[in-house]
Design an enzyme around this catalytic site. Structure first.
Site, PDB file in Angstrom:
ATOM      1  N   TYR A 111      34.920  -4.799  18.096  1.00  0.00           N
ATOM      2  CA  TYR A 111      33.865  -5.712  18.560  1.00  0.00           C
ATOM      3  C   TYR A 111      32.872  -4.998  19.471  1.00  0.00           C
ATOM      4  CZ  TYR A 111      31.525  -9.741  20.544  1.00  0.00           C
ATOM      5  OH  TYR A 111      30.575 -10.645  20.924  1.00  0.00           O
ATOM      6  N   TRP A 113      28.375  -4.575  20.786  1.00  0.00           N
ATOM      7  CA  TRP A 113      26.927  -4.621  20.526  1.00  0.00           C
ATOM      8  C   TRP A 113      26.368  -3.284  20.075  1.00  0.00           C
ATOM      9  CZ3 TRP A 113      22.402  -7.842  22.071  1.00  0.00           C
ATOM     10  CH2 TRP A 113      22.706  -9.202  22.047  1.00  0.00           C
TER      11      TRP A 113
HETATM   12  N1  LIG Z   1      19.850  -8.824  30.477  1.00  0.00           N
HETATM   13  C1  LIG Z   1      20.804  -9.153  29.597  1.00  0.00           C
HETATM   14  N2  LIG Z   1      20.605 -10.175  28.718  1.00  0.00           N
HETATM   15  C2  LIG Z   1      21.585 -10.546  27.859  1.00  0.00           C
HETATM   16  C3  LIG Z   1      22.823  -9.850  27.816  1.00  0.00           C
HETATM   17  C4  LIG Z   1      23.007  -8.779  28.747  1.00  0.00           C
HETATM   18  O1  LIG Z   1      24.072  -8.137  28.783  1.00  0.00           O
HETATM   19  N3  LIG Z   1      21.991  -8.457  29.605  1.00  0.00           N
HETATM   20  N4  LIG Z   1      23.792 -10.234  26.931  1.00  0.00           N
HETATM   21  C5  LIG Z   1      23.427 -11.062  25.786  1.00  0.00           C
HETATM   22  C6  LIG Z   1      24.617 -11.707  25.231  1.00  0.00           C
HETATM   23  S1  LIG Z   1      25.743 -10.751  24.395  1.00  0.00           S
HETATM   24  C7  LIG Z   1      24.852 -13.046  25.312  1.00  0.00           C
HETATM   25  S2  LIG Z   1      26.232 -13.723  24.567  1.00  0.00           S
HETATM   26  C8  LIG Z   1      23.932 -13.931  26.031  1.00  0.00           C
HETATM   27  C9  LIG Z   1      24.723 -14.887  26.923  1.00  0.00           C
HETATM   28  O2  LIG Z   1      23.947 -15.855  27.472  1.00  0.00           O
HETATM   29  P1  LIG Z   1      24.596 -16.857  28.537  1.00  0.00           P
HETATM   30  O3  LIG Z   1      25.933 -17.242  28.107  1.00  0.00           O
HETATM   31  O4  LIG Z   1      23.605 -17.924  28.807  1.00  0.00           O
HETATM   32  O5  LIG Z   1      24.669 -15.853  29.801  1.00  0.00           O
HETATM   33  P2  LIG Z   1      25.331 -15.869  31.233  1.00  0.00           P
HETATM   34  O6  LIG Z   1      24.471 -14.963  32.047  1.00  0.00           O
HETATM   35  O7  LIG Z   1      26.764 -15.561  31.147  1.00  0.00           O
HETATM   36  O8  LIG Z   1      25.204 -17.364  31.766  1.00  0.00           O
HETATM   37  C10 LIG Z   1      23.976 -17.974  32.094  1.00  0.00           C
HETATM   38  C11 LIG Z   1      24.094 -18.638  33.434  1.00  0.00           C
HETATM   39  O9  LIG Z   1      25.051 -19.697  33.402  1.00  0.00           O
HETATM   40  C12 LIG Z   1      25.372 -19.992  34.763  1.00  0.00           C
HETATM   41  N5  LIG Z   1      26.695 -20.586  34.852  1.00  0.00           N
HETATM   42  C13 LIG Z   1      27.867 -19.923  34.946  1.00  0.00           C
HETATM   43  N6  LIG Z   1      28.873 -20.808  35.048  1.00  0.00           N
HETATM   44  C14 LIG Z   1      28.332 -22.043  34.991  1.00  0.00           C
HETATM   45  C15 LIG Z   1      28.874 -23.368  35.020  1.00  0.00           C
HETATM   46  O10 LIG Z   1      30.067 -23.593  35.092  1.00  0.00           O
HETATM   47  N7  LIG Z   1      27.994 -24.393  34.918  1.00  0.00           N
HETATM   48  C16 LIG Z   1      26.660 -24.207  34.826  1.00  0.00           C
HETATM   49  N8  LIG Z   1      25.903 -25.286  34.699  1.00  0.00           N
HETATM   50  N9  LIG Z   1      26.128 -22.979  34.809  1.00  0.00           N
HETATM   51  C17 LIG Z   1      26.941 -21.907  34.878  1.00  0.00           C
HETATM   52  C18 LIG Z   1      25.327 -18.656  35.477  1.00  0.00           C
HETATM   53  O11 LIG Z   1      24.671 -18.813  36.740  1.00  0.00           O
HETATM   54  C19 LIG Z   1      24.619 -17.728  34.521  1.00  0.00           C
HETATM   55  O12 LIG Z   1      23.602 -16.952  35.111  1.00  0.00           O
HETATM   56  O13 LIG Z   1      23.023 -13.188  26.837  1.00  0.00           O
HETATM   57  C20 LIG Z   1      22.375 -12.109  26.138  1.00  0.00           C
HETATM   58  N10 LIG Z   1      21.364 -11.583  27.006  1.00  0.00           N
HETATM   59  N1  LIG Z   2      33.715 -11.517  32.544  1.00  0.00           N
HETATM   60  C1  LIG Z   2      32.945 -11.585  31.455  1.00  0.00           C
HETATM   61  N2  LIG Z   2      33.196 -10.774  30.416  1.00  0.00           N
HETATM   62  C2  LIG Z   2      32.407 -10.818  29.311  1.00  0.00           C
HETATM   63  C3  LIG Z   2      31.320 -11.721  29.239  1.00  0.00           C
HETATM   64  C4  LIG Z   2      31.087 -12.579  30.352  1.00  0.00           C
HETATM   65  O1  LIG Z   2      30.150 -13.410  30.344  1.00  0.00           O
HETATM   66  N3  LIG Z   2      31.910 -12.466  31.438  1.00  0.00           N
HETATM   67  N4  LIG Z   2      30.525 -11.750  28.115  1.00  0.00           N
HETATM   68  C5  LIG Z   2      31.119 -11.304  26.881  1.00  0.00           C
HETATM   69  C6  LIG Z   2      30.099 -11.146  25.849  1.00  0.00           C
HETATM   70  S1  LIG Z   2      29.119 -12.519  25.536  1.00  0.00           S
HETATM   71  C7  LIG Z   2      29.955 -10.009  25.123  1.00  0.00           C
HETATM   72  S2  LIG Z   2      28.883 -10.018  23.774  1.00  0.00           S
HETATM   73  C8  LIG Z   2      30.740  -8.807  25.409  1.00  0.00           C
HETATM   74  C9  LIG Z   2      29.950  -7.506  25.239  1.00  0.00           C
HETATM   75  O2  LIG Z   2      30.823  -6.449  25.084  1.00  0.00           O
HETATM   76  P1  LIG Z   2      30.388  -5.111  24.302  1.00  0.00           P
HETATM   77  O3  LIG Z   2      29.404  -5.415  23.243  1.00  0.00           O
HETATM   78  O4  LIG Z   2      31.623  -4.407  23.900  1.00  0.00           O
HETATM   79  O5  LIG Z   2      29.678  -4.290  25.478  1.00  0.00           O
HETATM   80  P2  LIG Z   2      28.656  -3.076  25.407  1.00  0.00           P
HETATM   81  O6  LIG Z   2      28.599  -2.511  26.774  1.00  0.00           O
HETATM   82  O7  LIG Z   2      27.363  -3.533  24.819  1.00  0.00           O
HETATM   83  O8  LIG Z   2      29.366  -2.046  24.453  1.00  0.00           O
HETATM   84  C10 LIG Z   2      28.716  -1.363  23.444  1.00  0.00           C
HETATM   85  C11 LIG Z   2      29.259   0.051  23.377  1.00  0.00           C
HETATM   86  O9  LIG Z   2      28.801   0.669  22.182  1.00  0.00           O
HETATM   87  C12 LIG Z   2      28.344   1.981  22.466  1.00  0.00           C
HETATM   88  N5  LIG Z   2      27.323   2.311  21.464  1.00  0.00           N
HETATM   89  C13 LIG Z   2      26.015   1.966  21.454  1.00  0.00           C
HETATM   90  N6  LIG Z   2      25.430   2.396  20.325  1.00  0.00           N
HETATM   91  C14 LIG Z   2      26.375   3.025  19.602  1.00  0.00           C
HETATM   92  C15 LIG Z   2      26.384   3.685  18.329  1.00  0.00           C
HETATM   93  O10 LIG Z   2      25.387   3.752  17.627  1.00  0.00           O
HETATM   94  N7  LIG Z   2      27.575   4.208  17.910  1.00  0.00           N
HETATM   95  C16 LIG Z   2      28.697   4.132  18.652  1.00  0.00           C
HETATM   96  N8  LIG Z   2      29.823   4.670  18.153  1.00  0.00           N
HETATM   97  N9  LIG Z   2      28.709   3.534  19.860  1.00  0.00           N
HETATM   98  C17 LIG Z   2      27.575   2.976  20.316  1.00  0.00           C
HETATM   99  C18 LIG Z   2      27.831   1.942  23.876  1.00  0.00           C
HETATM  100  O11 LIG Z   2      27.855   3.217  24.458  1.00  0.00           O
HETATM  101  C19 LIG Z   2      28.802   0.934  24.520  1.00  0.00           C
HETATM  102  O12 LIG Z   2      29.918   1.604  25.048  1.00  0.00           O
HETATM  103  O13 LIG Z   2      31.273  -8.873  26.734  1.00  0.00           O
HETATM  104  C20 LIG Z   2      32.012 -10.076  26.977  1.00  0.00           C
HETATM  105  N10 LIG Z   2      32.682  -9.986  28.249  1.00  0.00           N
HETATM  106 MO   LIG Z   3      27.610 -11.938  23.849  1.00  0.00          MO
END
Ligand SMILES: Nc1nc2c(c(=O)[nH]1)N[C@H]1C(S)=C(S)[C@@H](COP(=O)(O)OP(=O)(O)OC[C@H]3O[C@@H](n4cnc5c(=O)[nH]c(N)nc54)[C@H](O)[C@@H]3O)O[C@H]1N2
Ligand SMILES: Nc1nc2c(c(=O)[nH]1)N[C@H]1C(S)=C(S)[C@@H](COP(=O)(O)OP(=O)(O)OC[C@H]3O[C@@H](n4cnc5c(=O)[nH]c(N)nc54)[C@H](O)[C@@H]3O)O[C@H]1N2
Ligand SMILES: [Mo]
Length: 772
Positions: A111, A113
C-alpha cells in the site's frame, strides 16, 4: 506552449524544469494559481546523504539466510552488494518461499502513494510482477477511506468510490447552494495533494466561487485552520470523535420542529421508521436530542438547534471529511450524514445534499476513474487478501479468523513481504506493534530511493530511480490535466527504475519477456498514452498525438460529464425508474444486509457508539488529551520529510504538536519546548506550539515524521522525532470494514526534562564496506 521547458508532475503539483545538471530547478507551472511548497528541496534531496545508490542487504540475513528476525530487523548494519548478487538473492528467495510455502506466503499489498506516472506507478509495477510470478496475498481498500468504502455501497449502492460521483459538486453548490456544513472542515492543506497528479490546484478557486455566490460555510472541527479564512466560516469545535452524536442531535431537532422531509424519507429511503424510533428514544429510552448531543460533543445545545434551523431552511450540503471515518465506528459517520441530508430536504435537489470529502485533493468535480490507462496487472491466482490496515494482525496471527463485511476470513501465513511505493512505518497505527509483527516473516524486500524507515526495516533494499529520473506521463484522479514527466535528472550510476528492477528479476525467474512484452519503457509510455487517448476519445475528449503532447508537455481535458444513470436527483424524481444498486433500490437508512451480519460494532442503522478512547472517557477517568493526527501541511505523508520545506517547520528538530495554552499551562509546557507524548502503547517527542486555534483538550500532531525510535530493536522505545503512530491504536473501525482508526486516540503530554536526544532518522544506517 513553449517547447524549451521540460515538465514533470508529482502528486502535489506540476513543475516546469529550468536549467540542467547541477543547476536544475523546478518551478510550479504558470497556469497553477494555487501552487504549494511541498516540492521545495526535492532536487536537493536527490543529492543528499540519504539517497541509496547501491543494493543493500541486512548483515545477518546475508550471513545466515532468511528467517524470522527476532528483533534484529531494523537494527543491524547493511552490506552493499552488486546488482547481480542482489537480483540473485531476491529471485532465489521468492522462488524458495513460493515452493516451500505457497504463493499466498508472499505479501504484496504494498500500500502507498508511490509516485505519479501512469507507467512507472510502483504499485502497478509490483502487482504485475508478483501476479505473473504466481500471485500474492493482496490488500483491499485504503487507509484513506477504509470504513466508507465498505459501508457506503450498502447504503447508496455502487462501488466503493461511487460516493465521489454521486455527491454534490462545487459547481452545483456555487449555482444553487446556500449553506455548506462541513464536518472535519475544508482544510486548505488537504487540497495540496491529489493521487496521480494535479495540473492546477482548483480547490481554492471553487470554494471562492461559492463564497462569492453567497454560500455560507460552517466548519465543524477541533482545529480552526481547517477552513480557509476567506470563507468566513462559523467555527464549531466539538470533542473529536463525537460527530455522529452531533448529527443525531441535529436530526432530532429537525423531527422535533417537524421540518424533516417525510416525502423523501418514505419514498426514496428504507428504514426511516426504525431509525426514527432510535432517534426519539423508543429503542433505548434515550432521546437523541440537542441537549443529549451537546453534552457528548461539548457544544452548547443552542448552537445545535440554531444550526438545525439553518439546515432545514437553506439549500444545504452536508460534507464529511474522510478523517472522521478513520476512527472507531467510522462506518457510522458517513451513513449518518446521508440520513441527515435525506432528512434535510436538500438531498437530490440542486446545490445541496451529501458530499463525501469536498475540500480534499481535487474533490469537487466528477472524478474520471475509468478512462485513463494503467499498466495491466493481469489476474492474481492467489485469492487471499486482507483489509489493508490489518497487516500487523496478519503477521502476528497467521491462521486466525476474523470478520470482514459479512465474511469469515483467515489470515494467511506470510513469509516474504515485498514493498514498492509505500511506507508502512508511516501509515500503520500502533507502530510498536508493527515493529514486533515485522520481525515474523523470513524476508522483507523493498524498493526505496532514500534511507527512510521502511528501507531501514528491510532485509534487501533495491534502490530505485526517482520520478525525476525517468520518463512518463501523469493524469490525476479528479484532475483535468495530462502532464508529461520528462526526464530531469540522471539516476545515480547503475540505479534502475522499479520497472527495470522487476524486469531483471522476472528474467531470472523465467518470465522476463511476459513481464516487459518486449517493450522498452519509452514504448510502454507511448502505448499507455495511446490507450488513454482512445479511452478519452470514446467520451468525445480529444488528446493530441503523443509527439505533440510530449513537446508541449501538457494537455488539458474538460471536466467529466455527470454520471448519467444514477444520482440522488434521479432517485428523488422517481426511485422506481432510477433505483440505486442497493437491495431495496433506495437509500438504506436501515440495511437488512448489515443487520444480518450481527455486528454489535456496526448494527443495521447509524447509531452513536461510544469509542474506547475519547474525551468523554477522560471526563470519567481523567487525565488525558485527544490526539488528532491529521495530514501534514508541509509534505505528502512521510514523503520529503528530509527535504527543506518539511524540515523548516520543525520545532527543535521535531514535528510540531499544537496544544491549547490552557492545556499547556496545566502541564507546565511553554511554546517551543520539547515535550513527550505518551500513552499505554508508546511515547514520542515533539516540539510544543501553543495556539488557541485548537479546542482545549485536543492536541494535533500531524503524520509523517520519519519513525525514529531510540532503540529500533525494542518495541516501545522512545520515538524521538514526533511520529504519532507510536501512539495510535490498531483497533479496527469495526468488524464490518476493518478500517484503520487513528482518530480514536488519547494521550498525555509532559515537558521533556532530560537531555534532548539527537534525531537519528536523517543519518544513514551503518554500511559495511565489503561483502563478507
Ligand atoms: N498536504 C497534504 N494534503 C493531503 C495529504 C497529505 O499527506 N498532505 N494526504 C492526502 C490523503 S492520502 C488523504 S486520504 C486526504 C485526507 O483528507 P482528510 O481525511 O480530510 O484529512 P485530515 O487532515 O486527516 O483531516 C481533516 C481535518 O479533520 C479534523 N478532525 C480530526 N478529527 C476530527 C473529529 O473527530 N471531528 C471533526 N469534526 N473533525 C476532526 C482535523 O482537524 C483535520 O485537520 O488528504 C490528502 N491531502
Ligand atoms: N495516524 C495516522 N496515520 C495515517 C493517517 C492518518 O490520518 N493518521 N492517514 C493514512 C492515510 S489516509 C494514508 S493514504 C497513508 C499514507 O501512507 P503511504 O502512502 O504509505 O505514505 P507515503 O509517505 O506517501 O509513502 C510513499 C513511499 O513511497 C516512496 N516512493 C515514492 N515514489 C516511489 C517510486 O516511484 N518507487 C518506489 N519504489 N517508491 C516510491 C516514498 O519514498 C515513500 O516512502 O497513511 C495513513 N496513516
Ligand atoms: Mo489517504
Amino acid at each position: 506552449m513553449s517547447t524549451q521547458h521540460l515538465r514533470t508532475a508529482t502528486h502535489f503539483g506540476s513543475y516546469e524544469v529550468r536549467g540542467s545538471g547541477d543547476a536544475v530547478t523546478l518551478t510550479p507551472v504558470g497556469e497553477d494559481a494555487s501552487p504549494n511548497r511541498l516540492g521545495d528541496g526535492l532536487i536537493d534531496a536527490h543529492r543528499g546523504p540519504l539517497r541509496i545508490t547501491r543494493p543493500m542487504v541486512r548483515r545477518a540475513w546475508l550471513e545466515r539466510g532468511p528467517g524470522p528476525a527476532g528483533g534484529a530487523r531494523g537494527t543491524e548494519p547493511f552490506v552493499a552488494v552488486d546488482w547481480d548478487t542482489a537480483y540473485d538473492l531476491v529471485a532465489r528467495e521468492l522462488a524458495r518461499v513460493r515452493v516451500e510455502h505457497g504463493d499466498a506466503a508472499v505479501y504484496g499489498g504494498s500500500y502507498g502513494w508511490g509516485s505519479a506516472g501512469r507507467f512507472h506507478h510502483p504499485q502497478s509495477q509490483i502487482h504485475r510482477f508478483l501476479r505473473m510470478g504466481g500471485g500474492y496475498t493482496d490488500s483491499v481498500n485504503s487507509y484513506s477511506a477504509g470504513a466508507m468504502e465498505v459501508i457506503l455501497p450498502h447504503v447508496i449502492g455502487g462501488d466503493s468510490w461511487a460516493f465521489a460521483e454521486r455527491g454534490v459538486q462545487w459547481p452545483e453548490i456555487a449555482g444553487d447552494g446556500e449553506l455548506v456544513v462541513s464536518f472535519g472542515g475544508l482544510a486548505p492543506k488537504n487540497a495540496f495533494a491529489n493521487a496521480g497528479g494535479v495540473g492546477r490546484h482548483m480547490q481554492p478557486e471553487w470554494q471562492r466561487r461559492c463564497k462569492d455566490a453567497g454560500v455560507a460555510f460552517v466548519s465543524i472541527s477541533p482545529l480552526r485552520t481547517d477552513a480557509a479564512d476567506f470563507l468566513g466560516a462559523e467555527w464549531i469545535a466539538p470533542r473529536p470523535g463525537t460527530d455522529v452524536a452531533l448529527m443525531l442531535g441535529l436530526a432530532h431537532e429537525l423531527v422535533r420542529t417537524g421540518r424533516h422531509d417525510v416525502d423523501f424519507l418514505t419514498r426514496c429511503c428504507v428504514g426511516w421508521d426504525r431509525f426514527e424510533r432510535y432517534l426519539g428514544g423508543a429503542v433505548d429510552g434515550v432521546a437523541k436530542d440537542a441537549r443529549w448531543a451537546g453534552a457528548i460533543c461539548g457544544v452548547d445545545a443552542g448552537v445545535l438547534t440554531a444550526l438545525a434551523a439553518r439546515i432545514a431552511t437553506r439549500r444545504t450540503t452536508i460534507n464529511v471529511s474522510w478523517s472522521l471515518q478513520r476512527m472507531r465506528h467510522g462506518e457510522q459517520v458517513h451513513w449518518m450524514a446521508i440520513v441527515l441530508s435525506a432528512m434535510s430536504g436538500s438531498l437530490g435537489r440542486p446545490g445541496g445534499g451529501y458530499a463525501g470529502g469536498l475540500g480534499i485533493s481535487q474533490m469537487g468535480v466528477r472524478p474520471r476513474r475509468h478512462q485513463v490507462a494503467s499498466l495491466p496487472q493481469g489476474p492474481n491466482k492467489v485469492t487471499e487478501s486482507i483489509p489493508v490496515a490489518r497487516i500487523s494482525d496478519m503477521l502476528l496471527s497467521p491462521g486466525q479468523t476474523y470478520d470482514f463485511n459479512g465474511e469469515r476470513r483467515t489470515y494467511p501465513h506470510v513469509r516474504l513481504v515485498y514493498w514498492a511505493g509505500g511506507n508502512p512505518f508511516h501509515h500503520q497505527q500502533d507502530l510498536n506493534r508493527l515493529v514486533r509483527a515485522w520481525q515474523r516473516p523470513d524476508t522483507v524486500v523493498s524498493h526505496e530511493s532514500w534511507w527512510n524507515p521502511l528501507a531501514r526495516f528491510s532485509d534487501v533494499v533495491l534502490p530505485v530511480a526517482t520520478p525525476l529520473e525517468r520518463e512518463d506521463f501523469a493524469v490525476g484522479m479528479m484532475d483535468l490535466t495530462v502532464t508529461a514527466m520528462h526526464r530531469v535528472l540522471d539516476p545515480p550510476p547503475g540505479v534502475p527504475t522499479d520497472h527495470e528492477a522487476f524486469a531483471a528479476l522476472a528474467d531470472r525467474l523465467g518470465y522476463g519477456q511476459e513481464f516487459t512484452k518486449g517493450r522498452s519503457a519509452a514504448q510502454w509510455v507511448r502505448h499507455l498514452y495511446a490507450r488513454t487517448r482512445d479511452g478519452l476519445a470514446a467520451e468525445g475528449v480529444a488528446l493530441p498525438d503523443f509527439e505533440t503532447f510530449w513537446s508541449a508537455g501538457v494537455a488539458s481535458t474538460p471536466e467529466p460529464a455527470p454520471v448519467p444513470d444514477r444520482s440522488f436527483a434521479l432517485l428523488r424524481a422517481d426511485p422506481r425508474a432510477h433505483p440505486f444498486e442497493t437491495p431495496s433500490g433506495r437509500i438504506e437508512i436501515f440495511s437488512a444486509t448489515v443487520a444480518s451480519f450481527g455486528y454489535d460494532d456496526c448494527p443495521g442503522h447509524p447509531v452513536w457508539l461510544e469509542p474506547e478512547e475519547w474525551l468523554g472517557a477522560v471526563a470519567a477517568r481523567g487525565p488525558g488529551l485527544h490526539l488528532v493526527s491529521n495530514q501534514p501541511r508541509t509534505r505528502l505523508h512521510s514523503q520529503l520529510n528530509h527535504a527543506a520545506h518539511s524540515r523548516a517547520a520543525e520545532v527543535r528538530d521535531r514535528e510540531p504538536v499544537l496544544i491549547h495554552p490552557d492545556d499547556a499551562r496545566a502541564r507546565g509546557i511553554t511554546d517551543g519546548q520539547v515535550v513527550r507524548l505518551f500513552n499505554g502503547r508508546g511515547a514520542c517527542l515533539a516540539g510544543a506550539r501553543l495556539t488557541t486555534d485548537v479546542r482545549p483538550g485536543v492536541v494535533v500532531l500531524s503524520t509523517g515524521a520519519w519513525f525514529d525510535p531510540e532503540d529500533p530493536g525494542v518495541p516501545g522505545s522512545l520515538e524521538r522525532h514526533g511520529n504519532p503512530n507510536v501512539l495510535t491504536s490498531d483497533r479496527a473501525t469495526s468488524r464490518l470494514a476493518q478500517g484503520p482508526s487513528p482518530g480514536s486516540t488519547l494521550v498525555e503530554l509532559e515537558p521533556w526534562t532530560g537531555p534532548v536526544p539527537t534525531v537519528g532518522c536523517f543519518t544513514p544506517p551503518e554500511i559495511l564496506p565489503t561483502t563478507p
